[in-house]
Scaffold this motif. Structure first.
Motif, short mmCIF file in Angstrom:
data_model
loop_
_atom_site.label_atom_id
_atom_site.label_comp_id
_atom_site.label_asym_id
_atom_site.label_seq_id
_atom_site.Cartn_x
_atom_site.Cartn_y
_atom_site.Cartn_z
N ASP A 190 -3.75 4.28 -2.61
CA ASP A 190 -3.26 4.11 -1.24
C ASP A 190 -3.74 2.80 -0.63
O ASP A 190 -2.95 2.04 -0.07
CB ASP A 190 -3.70 5.28 -0.37
CG ASP A 190 -2.85 6.52 -0.61
OD1 ASP A 190 -2.07 6.53 -1.58
OD2 ASP A 190 -2.99 7.49 0.16
N LEU A 191 -5.01 2.53 -0.72
CA LEU A 191 -5.54 1.32 -0.10
C LEU A 191 -5.01 0.08 -0.80
O LEU A 191 -4.65 -0.92 -0.16
CB LEU A 191 -7.08 1.34 -0.12
CG LEU A 191 -7.77 0.30 0.75
CD1 LEU A 191 -7.27 0.36 2.19
CD2 LEU A 191 -9.28 0.49 0.70
N GLY A 192 -4.92 0.13 -2.13
CA GLY A 192 -4.41 -1.01 -2.87
C GLY A 192 -2.95 -1.30 -2.56
O GLY A 192 -2.54 -2.47 -2.46
N ASP A 193 -2.15 -0.26 -2.39
CA ASP A 193 -0.74 -0.46 -2.07
C ASP A 193 -0.58 -1.03 -0.67
O ASP A 193 0.34 -1.81 -0.41
CB ASP A 193 0.02 0.86 -2.22
CG ASP A 193 1.52 0.65 -2.35
OD1 ASP A 193 1.93 -0.30 -3.06
OD2 ASP A 193 2.29 1.42 -1.77
N MET A 194 -1.47 -0.64 0.25
CA MET A 194 -1.44 -1.26 1.57
C MET A 194 -1.75 -2.75 1.47
O MET A 194 -1.09 -3.57 2.11
CB MET A 194 -2.42 -0.56 2.51
CG MET A 194 -1.91 0.75 3.07
SD MET A 194 -3.03 1.48 4.30
CE MET A 194 -3.98 2.59 3.28
N MET A 195 -2.75 -3.10 0.69
CA MET A 195 -3.05 -4.53 0.53
C MET A 195 -1.86 -5.27 -0.05
O MET A 195 -1.51 -6.37 0.40
CB MET A 195 -4.28 -4.70 -0.37
CG MET A 195 -5.57 -4.25 0.26
SD MET A 195 -7.00 -4.70 -0.75
CE MET A 195 -8.25 -3.62 -0.07
N ARG A 196 -1.22 -4.68 -1.04
CA ARG A 196 -0.10 -5.35 -1.69
C ARG A 196 1.05 -5.58 -0.72
O ARG A 196 1.72 -6.63 -0.78
CB ARG A 196 0.39 -4.52 -2.88
CG ARG A 196 1.40 -5.24 -3.77
CD ARG A 196 1.94 -4.36 -4.86
NE ARG A 196 3.03 -3.52 -4.38
CZ ARG A 196 4.30 -3.92 -4.21
NH1 ARG A 196 4.62 -5.17 -4.47
NH2 ARG A 196 5.22 -3.08 -3.80
N THR A 197 1.28 -4.65 0.18
CA THR A 197 2.48 -4.73 1.03
C THR A 197 2.22 -5.19 2.47
O THR A 197 3.17 -5.56 3.16
CB THR A 197 3.20 -3.37 1.06
OG1 THR A 197 2.30 -2.35 1.52
CG2 THR A 197 3.70 -3.00 -0.33
N TYR A 198 0.97 -5.19 2.92
CA TYR A 198 0.68 -5.56 4.31
C TYR A 198 0.17 -7.00 4.46
O TYR A 198 0.30 -7.58 5.53
CB TYR A 198 -0.39 -4.65 4.92
CG TYR A 198 -0.04 -3.20 5.10
CD1 TYR A 198 1.14 -2.65 4.58
CD2 TYR A 198 -0.90 -2.34 5.77
CE1 TYR A 198 1.43 -1.31 4.73
CE2 TYR A 198 -0.61 -0.99 5.93
CZ TYR A 198 0.55 -0.48 5.41
OH TYR A 198 0.84 0.85 5.56
N LEU A 199 -0.44 -7.54 3.42
CA LEU A 199 -1.24 -8.76 3.61
C LEU A 199 -0.45 -10.05 3.59
O LEU A 199 -0.93 -11.07 4.07
CB LEU A 199 -2.36 -8.81 2.56
CG LEU A 199 -3.33 -7.64 2.59
CD1 LEU A 199 -4.52 -7.91 1.68
CD2 LEU A 199 -3.80 -7.34 4.01
N CYS A 200 0.73 -10.03 3.04
CA CYS A 200 1.56 -11.23 2.99
C CYS A 200 2.76 -11.03 3.89
O CYS A 200 3.30 -9.92 4.00
CB CYS A 200 2.01 -11.51 1.55
SG CYS A 200 3.02 -13.01 1.38
N ALA A 201 3.20 -12.09 4.53
CA ALA A 201 4.35 -12.00 5.44
C ALA A 201 5.67 -11.86 4.68
O ALA A 201 6.69 -11.54 5.28
CB ALA A 201 4.40 -13.23 6.34
N PHE A 202 5.62 -12.08 3.37
CA PHE A 202 6.84 -12.07 2.57
C PHE A 202 6.72 -11.05 1.45
O PHE A 202 5.64 -10.83 0.90
CB PHE A 202 7.12 -13.46 2.00
CG PHE A 202 7.29 -14.52 3.06
CD1 PHE A 202 8.53 -14.76 3.61
CD2 PHE A 202 6.19 -15.23 3.54
CE1 PHE A 202 8.69 -15.72 4.60
CE2 PHE A 202 6.34 -16.18 4.53
CZ PHE A 202 7.60 -16.43 5.08
#
Length: 358
Positions: free
Chosen positions: A242-254
């Protein structure tokens, strides 16, 4: 646009084409989703057709959600867990002509976002995913069935990648050589995970497994978090899913579909908001090993997704839909760039984590 469905689908839940209207909604790629509006009720419903090419055993989804709903109802009755509405026969789903259908209550005055536009939204979403995990901390995850076996199994994804290397064409292998080298160079992520995987304080938990921003309901006016939705992938897993998928999808604007790699950057305010939101619920629940692996969770999931895109390219694009011939390769390049950005910013990111763990 109003759609015509088999009347038996509506009848299974006590409605007819004369007593309810139905329109297709949503941007999801997996399940077909409709809004059912009864003419004689204020309550509206979400009607979904389960994609059995992705979810081979829909009954496992139904059983998982019922077990979790029963647990939350008993222990945390005030928590909004959007469980399916029973059919008129008292079942969790209806099967009509070999297709599975379920109905969920529609929550009014809420929105789900496709794109994050401010850090507070990342905070609210991460808090909601953390809250669900926290409430289910004492739930026995082994009672749940994996609805997509091996979904976040990096070892399996690496095996699939190496298998693709032996069967792909010389042409595809040549086009992907830099990304193949990247994949092999980063195998240390899998090795590192395996060195931790058997620790007693690295438990299986009830994980959502698909924590993109669109899977959280927010208040329409304030964007305050309400609850988590799209619960088909709730199953046993490690917290890093869960936390890793948030990083993958939240941290970049694109997204992963961006081809201009110069745009792939880590947004530090979003990272801090996400960590703060998640740890506001999970700080006192995570074990020492899990706390050590907070930043690693992003590396794990991003590397896994890069492998999956690369593997699909080598296999001839048989899984992910593509709009042009090298899209999966471009997606892999994108994810390897995101992984690089996470690594080069590691010290600053870890400092943020330590601050919110203190």
């Amino acid at each position: 646009m109003e759609l015509n469905l088999d009347s038996e689908v509506l009848l299974a839940f006590g409605y007819t084409k004369e007593t309810a209207t139905i329109t297709q909604i949503g941007s999801g790629l997996i399940n077909r989703t409709y809004l059912l509006s009864p003419l004689s009720e204020d309550q509206k419903y979400i009607l979904q057709n389960i994609n059995t090419s992705v979810f081979k055993k829909p009954e496992d989804i139904a059983n998982n959600l019922k077990a979790i709903a029963d647990y939350l109802s008993k222990n945390y009755p005030d928590y909004l867990f959007i469980k399916p509405v029973s059919t008129i026969d008292g079942k969790e789903m209806a099967m009509i002509e070999s297709e599975y259908w379920r109905m969920l209550p529609f929550v009014p005055n809420t929105v789900s976002l496709d794109v994050l536009s401010e850090p507070q939204q990342a905070y609210e979403a991460a808090k909601q995913f953390g809250k669900l995990s926290a409430l289910l901390n004492n739930f026995d995850a082994s009672l749940l069935e994996p609805t997509i076996p091996g979904f976040h199994d990096l070892g399996l994804r690496f095996e699939q990648f190496t298998a693709a290397l032996t069967t792909t064409t010389k042409e595809l292998k040549g086009k992907a050589k830099p990304q193949i080298d990247d994949a092999l160079k980063h195998k240390y992520i899998l090795d590192y995970y395996e060195s931790y995987s058997h620790r007693e304080d690295f438990p299986d938990r009830v994980m959502h497994h698909d924590t993109k921003i669109s899977n959280v309901l927010l208040k329409a006016e304030t964007f305050a978090g309400i609850c988590v939705i799209d619960l088909d992938t709730i199953m046993p897993g490690k917290f890093i899913s869960d936390l890793g998928d948030m990083m993958r999808t939240y941290l970049c604007a694109f997204s992963e579909n961006e081809k201009d790699l110069s745009k792939i950057k880590i947004r530090l305010p979003y990272f801090e908001a996400m960590v703060k939101g998640y740890l506001s619920e999970m700080k006192n629940i995570l074990t020492e090993t899990e706390k050590e692996l907070i930043l690693f969770s992003g590396k794990y999931i991003i590397y896994m997704q890069a492998l999956r895109f690369l593997t699909d390219f080598l296999n001839g694009d048989i899984y992910y839909p593509t709009a042009y011939p090298t899209q999966n390769l471009d997606r892999a390049k994108n994810q390897f760039k995101l992984l690089h950005e996470l690594t080069v910013n590691e010290k600053e990111l870890q400092d943020i984590i330590e601050e919110h763990l203190a």
